[in-house]
Scaffold this motif. Sequence first.
Motif, short mmCIF file in Angstrom:
data_model
loop_
_atom_site.label_atom_id
_atom_site.label_comp_id
_atom_site.label_asym_id
_atom_site.label_seq_id
_atom_site.Cartn_x
_atom_site.Cartn_y
_atom_site.Cartn_z
N ASN A 160 0.85 -1.19 0.00
CA ASN A 160 0.00 0.00 0.00
C ASN A 160 0.89 1.24 0.00
N ALA A 161 0.38 2.32 -0.56
CA ALA A 161 1.05 3.61 -0.46
C ALA A 161 0.19 4.53 0.40
N TYR A 162 0.82 5.24 1.32
CA TYR A 162 0.12 6.18 2.20
C TYR A 162 0.61 7.58 1.88
N ILE A 163 -0.32 8.45 1.48
CA ILE A 163 0.00 9.82 1.11
C ILE A 163 -0.73 10.73 2.10
N THR A 164 0.05 11.41 2.93
CA THR A 164 -0.50 12.18 4.05
C THR A 164 -0.19 13.65 3.88
N PRO A 165 -1.20 14.54 3.99
CA PRO A 165 -0.93 15.98 3.90
C PRO A 165 -0.14 16.48 5.10
N ALA A 166 0.41 17.65 4.96
CA ALA A 166 1.25 18.23 6.01
C ALA A 166 0.52 18.27 7.34
N SER A 167 1.25 17.86 8.40
CA SER A 167 0.78 17.97 9.78
C SER A 167 -0.52 17.22 10.01
N SER A 168 -0.72 16.12 9.28
CA SER A 168 -1.95 15.33 9.44
C SER A 168 -1.61 13.92 9.89
N ASP A 193 3.61 -8.59 9.29
CA ASP A 193 4.84 -7.82 9.36
C ASP A 193 4.82 -6.75 8.27
N VAL A 194 5.58 -5.67 8.48
CA VAL A 194 5.64 -4.63 7.46
C VAL A 194 7.07 -4.14 7.27
N PHE A 195 7.35 -3.74 6.04
CA PHE A 195 8.52 -2.93 5.72
C PHE A 195 7.98 -1.57 5.27
N VAL A 196 8.44 -0.51 5.92
CA VAL A 196 8.02 0.84 5.57
C VAL A 196 9.16 1.51 4.81
N GLN A 202 10.17 5.07 3.08
CA GLN A 202 9.79 6.48 2.92
C GLN A 202 10.17 6.96 1.53
N ILE A 203 9.19 7.46 0.80
CA ILE A 203 9.39 7.88 -0.58
C ILE A 203 9.64 9.38 -0.68
N ALA A 204 8.80 10.18 -0.02
CA ALA A 204 8.91 11.64 -0.12
C ALA A 204 8.41 12.27 1.17
N GLY A 205 8.92 13.47 1.46
CA GLY A 205 8.49 14.19 2.65
C GLY A 205 9.02 13.57 3.94
N GLU A 206 8.51 14.05 5.06
CA GLU A 206 8.93 13.57 6.37
C GLU A 206 7.72 13.15 7.19
N LYS A 207 7.91 12.10 7.98
CA LYS A 207 6.82 11.60 8.80
C LYS A 207 7.38 11.15 10.14
N HIS A 208 6.73 11.57 11.21
CA HIS A 208 7.18 11.25 12.56
C HIS A 208 6.44 10.01 13.07
N TRP A 209 7.21 8.99 13.42
CA TRP A 209 6.66 7.71 13.85
C TRP A 209 6.92 7.48 15.33
N ARG A 210 5.92 6.91 15.99
CA ARG A 210 6.04 6.44 17.37
C ARG A 210 5.67 4.96 17.39
N ILE A 211 6.57 4.13 17.91
CA ILE A 211 6.40 2.68 17.89
C ILE A 211 6.52 2.14 19.32
N VAL A 256 4.90 10.68 1.57
CA VAL A 256 4.53 9.48 0.82
C VAL A 256 5.41 8.34 1.29
N HIS A 257 4.79 7.25 1.72
CA HIS A 257 5.60 6.06 2.03
C HIS A 257 4.88 4.81 1.55
N LEU A 258 5.67 3.79 1.28
CA LEU A 258 5.15 2.47 0.94
C LEU A 258 5.16 1.59 2.18
N THR A 259 4.10 0.85 2.38
CA THR A 259 4.06 -0.17 3.41
C THR A 259 3.92 -1.52 2.73
#
Length: 462
Positions: free
Chosen positions: A142-150, A161-164, A166-175, A234-237
């Motif tokens: 799947n591809a996840y495309i998220t607008p700024a600050s959303s 299991d997943v491999f993430v 990151q294609i474009a932009g920045e995304k803050h993750w908490r695991i 934009v990231h691929l999962t």
Amino acid sequence: MTTDERGSGDRPALSRCVPVDRERFATEFWGRRPLFTRAADLGGDFSDLFSVDAVDELVSSRALRTPFVRMAKEGAVLPASRFTAAGGFGADVGDQLDSAKVLAEFGNGATLVLQGLHRTWPAVAEFSRRLAAELGHPAQVNAYITPASSRGFDPHYDVHDVFVLQIAGEKHWRIHEPVHVDPLADQPWSDHAAAVAARAEDAPAIEETFRPGDALYLPRGWIHSAEALGGVSVHLTIGVAPYTRHDVVREAVEHAADVAALRASLPLGFDPGDPAAVAPVVEQTVEALIEALAEPSARSAVAGAVADRLLRRKRSDSPPAPVRPLATIAAAEELSTGSVVVARPGLGANVTVEVETVTVRLPGKAIALPLAAHGAVGRLLDGRPVTVGELPLDERSAVVVARRLLREGLLALADEPGGQPSPTADEAEAEDEDEIDFADPAGVSSDGERSASADFGTATAT
């Protein structure tokens, strides 16, 4: 089109996702703990797989339909009517992605999810197919495309299991660590929603800002949430659904239908609501199953049955690379001893040898050839490109066997530097005579022996 749809070359797919070798990944991380890696440690980014331009192309030009797309905002999935519509005259199907509606919802903070990207974008399809082959477990993207600050989804865990990537932009993750270790497919995070929410309030095990080229491996059950930062992310999962020991038990129990003691009826008047009545039945059933597996021959039979069932599941879960029907027909007509062919990726054919034939078996199809073709069939299906004239057969027979497997969808014409050699005039003339020569019922060569070519020409699929 600005993104190369062909894929990323010959580098092993797993090595693009993790910075450690396959053996270390298997023993230290697979199914055990996450692994986050910066782009610099992976030796590149993922721009050959996907891009922002690819998102726009899929949304605007590919007529995607649900369930290949969904949108979510602040943890809630939007109704499909908010981002789909009919396609107009000649395409009046109501669940097609509407680019203007997507623009409106995305501008209002909704995350766009392009699902099943391994079926709609060739570079991703090739990559996921190679990764699944390396891992031995099926994969989807799947591809996840998220607008700024959303934020798209609340803290949750996945049952795969997943491999993430990151294609474009920045995304803050908490695991966070799991509240339910190794969940099965029918054990979603919503079954433990309160525990998941409480764990998400604790200090995270990993907290990172993903940038283009960064990657994460995350075993199933690990809780995660993410938020885009200053721009579009934009990231691929890549979801990997591991086969488990529970699968082995389930398939073994299916085989238990062959055990008479396990087919016996439960006692007359059996009350499943009475624990005292259920307990001895469970004990007797377990004892019968253990007894059925006590003999080495029985265990071997069960192992064979389980392997067969899982193989059928794997073939269903991981279809082979698609074929191009028109190009394949054209390639078969032009095939010569100089043509380079390769087995269709992910085919998983089973080759058996009998008294006079070698048979290639696929789900729903069996292709029988004379025993003389055994070496050639093995070489054609071993995954390495091969020039038809190098097969261990006379030249005409080699062309006939390769053409047959090409037409049956087992082979593809391989790319070759400098282009494919064209058949000579003599070869082309001989190939035009295949139908006549090989249909000859006598099939006798000049020295009185039955020719291999005649046999290859009369082989049929069952």
